[in-house]
Scaffold this active site. Structure first.
Site, PDB file in Angstrom:
ATOM      1  CG  HIS A  67      -0.335   0.307   2.496  1.00  0.00           C
ATOM      2  ND1 HIS A  67       0.460  -0.590   3.153  1.00  0.00           N
ATOM      3  CD2 HIS A  67      -0.342   1.430   3.261  1.00  0.00           C
ATOM      4  CE1 HIS A  67       0.911  -0.043   4.284  1.00  0.00           C
ATOM      5  NE2 HIS A  67       0.434   1.175   4.366  1.00  0.00           N
ATOM      6  CE  LYS A  72      13.992   1.046   6.514  1.00  0.00           C
ATOM      7  NZ  LYS A  72      14.796  -0.170   6.528  1.00  0.00           N
ATOM      8  CE  LYS A  96       7.455  -3.042  14.699  1.00  0.00           C
ATOM      9  NZ  LYS A  96       8.688  -3.763  15.009  1.00  0.00           N
ATOM     10  CG  ASP A 101       1.458   8.847  11.087  1.00  0.00           C
ATOM     11  OD1 ASP A 101       0.628   8.207  10.422  1.00  0.00           O
ATOM     12  OD2 ASP A 101       1.152   9.514  12.091  1.00  0.00           O
ATOM     13  CE  LYS A 108      12.017  -8.572  11.058  1.00  0.00           C
ATOM     14  NZ  LYS A 108      11.849  -7.362  11.880  1.00  0.00           N
ATOM     15  CB  SER A 364      15.114   2.616   9.497  1.00  0.00           C
ATOM     16  OG  SER A 364      16.024   1.685  10.006  1.00  0.00           O
TER      17      SER A 364
HETATM   18  P1  NAD Z   1      19.997  -9.007  19.550  1.00  0.00           P
HETATM   19  O1  NAD Z   1      20.454 -10.201  18.824  1.00  0.00           O
HETATM   20  O2  NAD Z   1      20.886  -7.814  19.596  1.00  0.00           O
HETATM   21  O3  NAD Z   1      19.651  -9.352  21.096  1.00  0.00           O
HETATM   22  C1  NAD Z   1      18.807 -10.382  21.529  1.00  0.00           C
HETATM   23  C2  NAD Z   1      19.305 -10.836  22.889  1.00  0.00           C
HETATM   24  O4  NAD Z   1      18.391 -11.782  23.451  1.00  0.00           O
HETATM   25  C3  NAD Z   1      20.673 -11.532  22.817  1.00  0.00           C
HETATM   26  O5  NAD Z   1      21.544 -10.955  23.766  1.00  0.00           O
HETATM   27  C4  NAD Z   1      20.335 -12.991  23.139  1.00  0.00           C
HETATM   28  O6  NAD Z   1      21.405 -13.665  23.795  1.00  0.00           O
HETATM   29  C5  NAD Z   1      19.131 -12.815  24.044  1.00  0.00           C
HETATM   30  N1  NAD Z   1      18.327 -14.034  24.145  1.00  0.00           N
HETATM   31  C6  NAD Z   1      18.100 -14.993  23.215  1.00  0.00           C
HETATM   32  N2  NAD Z   1      17.285 -15.948  23.705  1.00  0.00           N
HETATM   33  C7  NAD Z   1      17.007 -15.607  24.974  1.00  0.00           C
HETATM   34  C8  NAD Z   1      16.215 -16.188  25.987  1.00  0.00           C
HETATM   35  N3  NAD Z   1      15.562 -17.340  25.781  1.00  0.00           N
HETATM   36  N4  NAD Z   1      16.137 -15.563  27.197  1.00  0.00           N
HETATM   37  C9  NAD Z   1      16.783 -14.402  27.413  1.00  0.00           C
HETATM   38  N5  NAD Z   1      17.552 -13.795  26.470  1.00  0.00           N
HETATM   39  C10 NAD Z   1      17.657 -14.378  25.268  1.00  0.00           C
HETATM   40  O7  NAD Z   1      18.563  -8.664  18.919  1.00  0.00           O
HETATM   41  P2  NAD Z   1      17.776  -7.299  19.019  1.00  0.00           P
HETATM   42  O8  NAD Z   1      18.062  -6.505  17.788  1.00  0.00           O
HETATM   43  O9  NAD Z   1      18.006  -6.689  20.357  1.00  0.00           O
HETATM   44  O10 NAD Z   1      16.279  -7.819  18.879  1.00  0.00           O
HETATM   45  C11 NAD Z   1      15.552  -8.330  19.988  1.00  0.00           C
HETATM   46  C12 NAD Z   1      14.077  -8.336  19.650  1.00  0.00           C
HETATM   47  O11 NAD Z   1      13.664  -7.005  19.336  1.00  0.00           O
HETATM   48  C13 NAD Z   1      13.660  -9.187  18.455  1.00  0.00           C
HETATM   49  O12 NAD Z   1      12.355  -9.675  18.699  1.00  0.00           O
HETATM   50  C14 NAD Z   1      13.606  -8.187  17.309  1.00  0.00           C
HETATM   51  O13 NAD Z   1      12.742  -8.607  16.277  1.00  0.00           O
HETATM   52  C15 NAD Z   1      13.048  -6.988  18.050  1.00  0.00           C
HETATM   53  N6  NAD Z   1      13.313  -5.690  17.404  1.00  0.00           N
HETATM   54  C16 NAD Z   1      14.580  -5.283  17.123  1.00  0.00           C
HETATM   55  C17 NAD Z   1      14.769  -4.022  16.561  1.00  0.00           C
HETATM   56  C18 NAD Z   1      16.145  -3.457  16.306  1.00  0.00           C
HETATM   57  O14 NAD Z   1      16.233  -2.272  15.913  1.00  0.00           O
HETATM   58  N7  NAD Z   1      17.213  -4.197  16.550  1.00  0.00           N
HETATM   59  C19 NAD Z   1      13.662  -3.215  16.238  1.00  0.00           C
HETATM   60  C20 NAD Z   1      12.387  -3.676  16.549  1.00  0.00           C
HETATM   61  C21 NAD Z   1      12.227  -4.916  17.141  1.00  0.00           C
END
Ligand code: NAD
Length: 473
Positions: A67, A72, A96, A101, A108, A364
């Site tokens: 849309h 992204k 999201k 906005d 993904k 971003s």
């Molecule tokens: P990351 O890889 O930097 O960190 C994830 C952390 O979680 C790691 O330190 C890992 O060891 C830990 N982990 C894994 N399994 C675990 C468990 N069972 N119990 C406790 N800790 C555990 O990843 P991230 O970028 O911080 O992303 C984390 C979440 O946030 C994901 O769901 C991702 O989709 C979401 N997210 C990330 C962003 C971003 O900008 N990086 C943006 C939006 C959403």
């Protein structure tokens, strides 16, 4: 990856939340189906020579909604990932972006492998090979589809993607805008690395600032003094914890995959990270108690629980024992539909992922704008602002006969740098989006929670976009 097996999949979970919100609209079923489904799913395998020998890896890129273009969303590197998960995450990206906005559709990507088991050179070869697969099918480009980091990938991988894309399109002036989350020296924007965590802080700060809402939860107004538990000490968890601590919250526990630590007096976030780097574990942190099992941290007595690791961590099984009054969803999809129903009955406020972790995609978007405009934010106006404020100060001094100190003068006349503008844009986005969702929640007593309100907000915006395109009447 989820902490227990569930009858319904992650994508089904997202769609159930969608349906719950869609019942408050009167859009035709066809339009709702068009919004809900994934527009395009690209699943592929590719051979790659690594230090382990020749391997065949599976990759995906799911483009959920056209849309708005480009679409992204991040790229996940994980041995546990499957197609359903990528579809769910792509759909969440669509909602999201609408909630904050940001004018993109959702997408993904994923590569099914554990980067920790490979050398840096292997990860580079795999990343570049994955990128060529996306180029081959036109699943990447500044106006088409713009990936970003996610679980298991970071700025280093984004730099390799940008470089691979630029090699295939020499002279393409906007090539750097094909991916975001790049290092600043390679076209990134200041503040992107910490953006998701900072956004979580702004979102929770805004939620806690409402005295009426806090009173209903039995809490006082303000983030300051609130006891916080964080699951996941990665990019999102670390920065969320750090900014919340700077904002006056007390981080009482951290959970990682190797275990969890608890100190009701508060843990110093940077000291925990240093300890983990030095010892390879968060456990045995001086002054803190080690918990028997990592998941126990989710059930600790606290005000705010921030799951910032992976999806489906708060389930029907453990939610009855969750004591937090507020769940701030840092990760995508950490609470199952069934768990949320239990939490709602317990009067717990769930601040949903599709709003709370939108800081990353928001910044971003700023990076993408910077790449397209080919100019750093603040470059044009910083000096102008400085001299304008300086003139105002002179006029005030002349009128009052009093002089400002050098420190006051420097603080007041400083023009905005790129990081100031990025953080200002992020704070404005997060606080504005929260208040939009809260108003929707307050507008109709049948709307049960913030997540449904956020979905409703997203559906309305996406439906309007489709109708503006003339696709639906
Ligand atoms: P990351 O890889 O930097 O960190 C994830 C952390 O979680 C790691 O330190 C890992 O060891 C830990 N982990 C894994 N399994 C675990 C468990 N069972 N119990 C406790 N800790 C555990 O990843 P991230 O970028 O911080 O992303 C984390 C979440 O946030 C994901 O769901 C991702 O989709 C979401 N997210 C990330 C962003 C971003 O900008 N990086 C943006 C939006 C959403």
């Amino acid at each position: 990856m989820p902490n227990t097996k569930h009858a319904i999949s992650f994508f089904e979970n997202v769609n159930r939340n969608f349906d719950r919100a869609a019942q408050f609209t009167s859009y035709p079923q066809g339009l709702l189906e068009q919004i809900k489904g994934c527009n395009s799913v690209y699943s592929f395998q590719f051979p790659v020579r690594t230090s382990k020998g020749l391997q065949v890896l599976r990759g995906w890129r799911v483009e959920h909604s056209y849309h708005k273009l480009p679409v992204k969303g991040g790229i996940r590197y994980s041995a546990m990932v499957d197609e359903d998960e990528v579809k769910a995450l792509a759909a969440l990206m669509t909602y999201k972006c609408a909630v904050v906005d940001v004018p993109f559709g959702g997408a993904k990507g994923a590569i099914k492998f554990n980067p920790k088991e490979y050398t840096e050179t292997d990860v580079e070869v795999i990343t570049r090979r994955y990128t060529t697969e996306l180029i081959r099918k036109n699943y990447i480009g500044p106006g088409v589809d713009v990936p970003a980091p996610d679980y298991g990938s970071g700025s280093r991988e984004m730099a390799w993607i940008a470089d691979t894309y630029s090699t295939f399109y020499p002279g393409k002036i906007d090539a750097l805008a094909c991916v975001t989350g790049k290092p600043v020296a390679e076209g990134g924007v200041r503040g992107r690395t910490e953006a998701t965590g900072r956004g979580i802080f702004y979102g929770l700060q805004e939620a806690c600032d409402n005295a009426e809402d806090m009173k209903k939860l039995g809490l006082t107004r303000g983030l300051s003094g609130k006891r916080v538990v964080v699951q996941g000490l990665g990019n999102v968890g670390y920065h969320a914890a750090k900014f919340c601590q700077e904002g006056g919250a007390v981080i009482v526990a951290f959970a990682e995959y190797e275990g969890a630590i608890y100190d009701p007096k508060g843990l110093d976030v940077d000291a925990v990270v240093k300890h983990r780097k030095e010892t390879g574990s968060i456990l045995r942190f001086p002054g803190a108690k080690d918990l028997g099992h990592s998941l126990e941290a989710l059930e600790l007595d606290c005000d705010i629980l921030i799951p910032a690791a992976l999806e489906e961590q708060i389930t029907e099984e453990n939610s009855p024992r969750v004591k937090a009054k507020i769940i701030g969803e840092g990760a995508n999809g950490p609470t199952t539909v069934g768990a949320e129903e239990i939490l709602l009955k317990k009067n717990v406020m769930v601040v949903p992922d599709m709003f709370l972790n939108a800081g990353g995609v928001t910044v971003s978007y700023f990076e993408w704008l910077k790449n397209l405009s080919h100019v750093r934010f603040g470059r044009m106006d910083k000096r102008f602002e400085h001299s304008a404020f300086d003139k105002i100060l002179h006029a005030v001094e002349q009128t009052t006969g009093k002089s400002f100190t050098e420190t006051e003068r420097t603080a007041i006349t400083k023009g905005a740098d790129e990081i100031d503008l990025v953080n200002s844009g992020l704070e404005e986005t997060m606080t504005g989006a929260y208040n939009q969702i809260r108003e929707i929640l307050k507008s109709d007593t049948r709307i049960p929670d913030l997540r449904t309100a956020a979905f409703l907000n997203a559906i309305n915006k996406i439906a309007t976009a489709y109708m503006e395109l003339g696709i639906f009447p």
